[in-house]
Design a protein around this motif. Structure first.
Motif, PDB file in Angstrom:
ATOM      1  N   ARG A 278      -3.593   2.627  10.100  1.00  0.00           N
ATOM      2  CA  ARG A 278      -3.136   1.469   9.350  1.00  0.00           C
ATOM      3  C   ARG A 278      -3.318   0.146  10.079  1.00  0.00           C
TER       4      ARG A 278
ATOM      5  N   PRO B 155      -8.159   5.104   4.957  1.00  0.00           N
ATOM      6  CA  PRO B 155      -7.447   4.001   4.314  1.00  0.00           C
ATOM      7  C   PRO B 155      -7.958   3.601   2.941  1.00  0.00           C
TER       8      PRO B 155
ATOM      9  N   GLY C  24      -7.586  -0.219   9.633  1.00  0.00           N
ATOM     10  CA  GLY C  24      -8.045   0.339   8.367  1.00  0.00           C
ATOM     11  C   GLY C  24      -9.530   0.594   8.276  1.00  0.00           C
TER      12      GLY C  24
ATOM     13  N   SER D 147      -2.411   7.929   9.143  1.00  0.00           N
ATOM     14  CA  SER D 147      -3.467   7.067   8.629  1.00  0.00           C
ATOM     15  C   SER D 147      -3.659   5.917   9.599  1.00  0.00           C
TER      16      SER D 147
ATOM     17  N   ASN E 188       0.855  -1.182   0.000  1.00  0.00           N
ATOM     18  CA  ASN E 188       0.000   0.000   0.000  1.00  0.00           C
ATOM     19  C   ASN E 188       0.890   1.230   0.000  1.00  0.00           C
TER      20      ASN E 188
ATOM     21  N   CYS F 252      -5.275   6.873   0.979  1.00  0.00           N
ATOM     22  CA  CYS F 252      -4.067   6.407   1.655  1.00  0.00           C
ATOM     23  C   CYS F 252      -2.927   6.013   0.716  1.00  0.00           C
TER      24      CYS F 252
END
Length: 565
Positions: A425, A401, A428, A423, A268, A405
């Protein structure tokens, strides 16, 4: 309790307020309820410095506390009532605990004597919260409140930071306790408290391993930021001229414009060029990083068999996924300070900046070609480029997310070190960026806060726009509007032969919704007008929203490895 103490006793609710004050709590985010009335009355009557921010649901209150903690380095505090309030607050506790962020959730509860008699909102709060926090208890007597608050702050801020929960039955709030028991350890107001240093022999072994490699690479996570190690880390990087990559949570460990910094790697935010550099390393040093599934692309990059040095404050993450040649269990700052002292006697450089340069050049060429596109709907790359052009380097960006993101993590390119990109993470969940931005705005009122979300996330949390306008918070919200749960649709395209099922929804006029709440808002469909609108939104003195009609993820060249493959 003796007669003299009894005459001077204070209520449990008063003790709770005084204990929060003793731990230097300045903000509480929460929502009122019947069982919380004594606590609210104490907040009203007592003279203190705590500001209570009324929220529109408890989940958002927890995310506000999370955003607040991340930008301040202090414990975030949220509260809610019994029953539904306790269940709603839980998602924020889970996210914070797994992200090593200390937030305290205080939930009120039914009276202790009514348990088992089916009172309204009865719930086993302790059992619900315990598996998902570092500490959870329902206080059974007012005299226990000071000690339990101290315990919660100690648990949250020491070792690997995390979340805690205190349940406060209504009769416990009304009970009495000794005001002489109101005290706190000031070290537990911030995190990490009482960090532990490394074994010197482990540091020597780590350096020996690094020096024996031909091309070592560092992958750093949020531990460098949490421990305040950015200066020590930059010295380490520049002394060795070693290549650096980060996780999403580790962004800001070093400026992404630094020549040694490759940027985000993993599934990601990583791109083929960044993956290739990780694959080229013959030794990887994880610092303050769990080496989880996203960072390593399901433990494929680096490949099993790559030599690993792992430095983390939590010994449980070391060796969980990779055979580890050298383990250093330590706070990142203390370990890096120790390594830097050792480097004064050892001299070797690895040419990391030169090695990173061609891979960064490939990454940015691909991005720039898309960032100037005049296509409609507007490409996410163009949104990120325009945003970076109008924001100063002190701005804090909070990204949900979904669509935002991967793009902001891969391409925003932080110009300074520090926690300027956040964010959620760990789990999510959608709907994080809007309330977390509110918490960040209270924690960092001198900085511009920008919240990025997809329209799916908008639907989760838009009720909190009322909180934004009530408090007149100058946050800028940007919606990537594409009328789809884009991450799932992109997965259906790649992994299920484009059999799209139950992922599309009607387009919302986000500008009109925001205006109805009192925000200044724009809708942008023309990419040539985007940057000017974003500039106007960022410079406006009050809350703003920009609704950008953007390319959906299943049609995009998103920096997500499973879709690229």
């Amino acid at each position: 309790m003796g007669d003299a103490v009894r005459r001077n006793a204070i209520s449990g609710a008063d003790a709770l307020v005084r204990m929060l004050e003793a731990h230097e709590v300045h903000h509480i985010f929460g929502l009122c309820g019947d069982t919380t009335l004594p606590f609210y009355d104490s907040l009203y009557r007592l003279d203190h410095r705590i500001q209570h921010i009324l929220t529109r649901d408890e989940r958002c209150a927890a995310y506000m506390a999370d955003g607040y903690a991340r930008v301040t380095g202090r414990v975030g505090v949220c509260e809610g009532p019994s029953g539904g309030g306790a269940t709603y607050i839980l998602p924020g506790l889970v996210e914070a605990n797994e992200s090593s962020v200390p937030i305290l959730a205080i939930t009120s509860d039914v009276g202790t004597g009514s348990k088992g008699h089916y009172p309204l909102t009865e719930l086993d709060q302790e059992g619900l919260m315990r598996p998902l926090t570092k500490f959870s208890t329902v206080v059974q007597h007012a005299t226990s409140i000071p000690g339990m608050v101290r315990c919660a702050f100690r648990k949250m801020t020491t070792g690997r930071p995390g979340s805690a929960h205190l349940g406060m039955p209504i009769d416990v709030q009304r009970g009495q306790t000794d005001p002489g028991d109101i005290w706190a350890d000031p070290a537990h107001a911030t995190f990490p408290a009482y960090p532990s240093g490394p074994d010197p022999d482990a540091l020597e072994a780590a350096l020996d391993a690094i020096f024996s490699a031909s091309f070592p690479l560092v992958i750093c996570g949020g531990g460098i930021l949490s421990s305040g190690a950015v200066s020590a880390f930059r010295k380490f990087v520049e002394t060795l001229d070693i290549a650096v990559a980060t996780t999403i949570s580790g962004q800001g460990s070093i400026a992404e414009t630094h020549p040694n910094c490759l940027g985000v790697v993993g599934s990601n935010g990583g791109v083929p060029a960044t993956r290739e550099l990780v694959q080229a390393a013959d030794l990887v040093v994880f610092i303050g990083c769990r080496a989880g599934s996203v960072t390593t692309e399901l433990w494929r990059t680096p490949a099993k068999g790559t030599r690993i040095v792992h430095l983390d404050s939590d010994p449980e993450v070391i060796g969980a996924s990779y055979p580890t040649e050298v383990a250093v269990v330590s706070d990142a700052r203390l370990a890096l300070d120790g390594i830097n002292r050792m480097l004064e006697e050892r001299h070797q450089r690895f040419g990391g900046a030169a090695a990173v340069a061609p891979f960064k050049a490939r990454k940015w060429k691909a991005f720039r070609d898309l960032s100037i596109s005049g296509d409609r709907p507007i490409l996410p790359e163009r949104i990120i480029a325009a945003l970076r052009a109008v924001l100063d380097e002190e701005a804090i960006i909070i990204a949900d997310p979904g669509t935002p993101c991967p793009y902001v993590s891969a391409f925003y390119e932080l110009r300074r070190s520090g926690r300027n990109l956040i964010s959620n993470r760990a789990h999510g969940a959608l709907g994080y960026a809007l309330p977390a931005a509110i918490g960040a705005a209270f924690g960092a009122p001198d900085k511009k806060i920008v919240s990025l979300m997809g329209d799916g996330s908008f639907g989760f949390a838009c009720g909190e726009f009322e909180t934004v306008t009530r408090k007149n918070l100058p946050i800028t919200f940007i919606v990537f509007s594409n009328a789809v749960y884009g991450w799932i649709k992109a997965g259906q395209r790649t992994g299920f032969d484009a059999r799209y099922f139950s992922v599309d929804f009607s387009r919302t006029d986000h500008r009109s919704v925001a205006e109805a709440f009192g925000l200044k808002a724009w809708r942008v469909e023309d990419p040539e007008k985007l940057q000017d609108v974003l500039k106007s939104a960022v410079e406006h003195p009050g809350p703003t929203l920009v609704d950008v009609i953007s390319q959906p993820l299943h049609e995009a060249a998103a920096p997500v490895s499973e879709w690229i493959a």
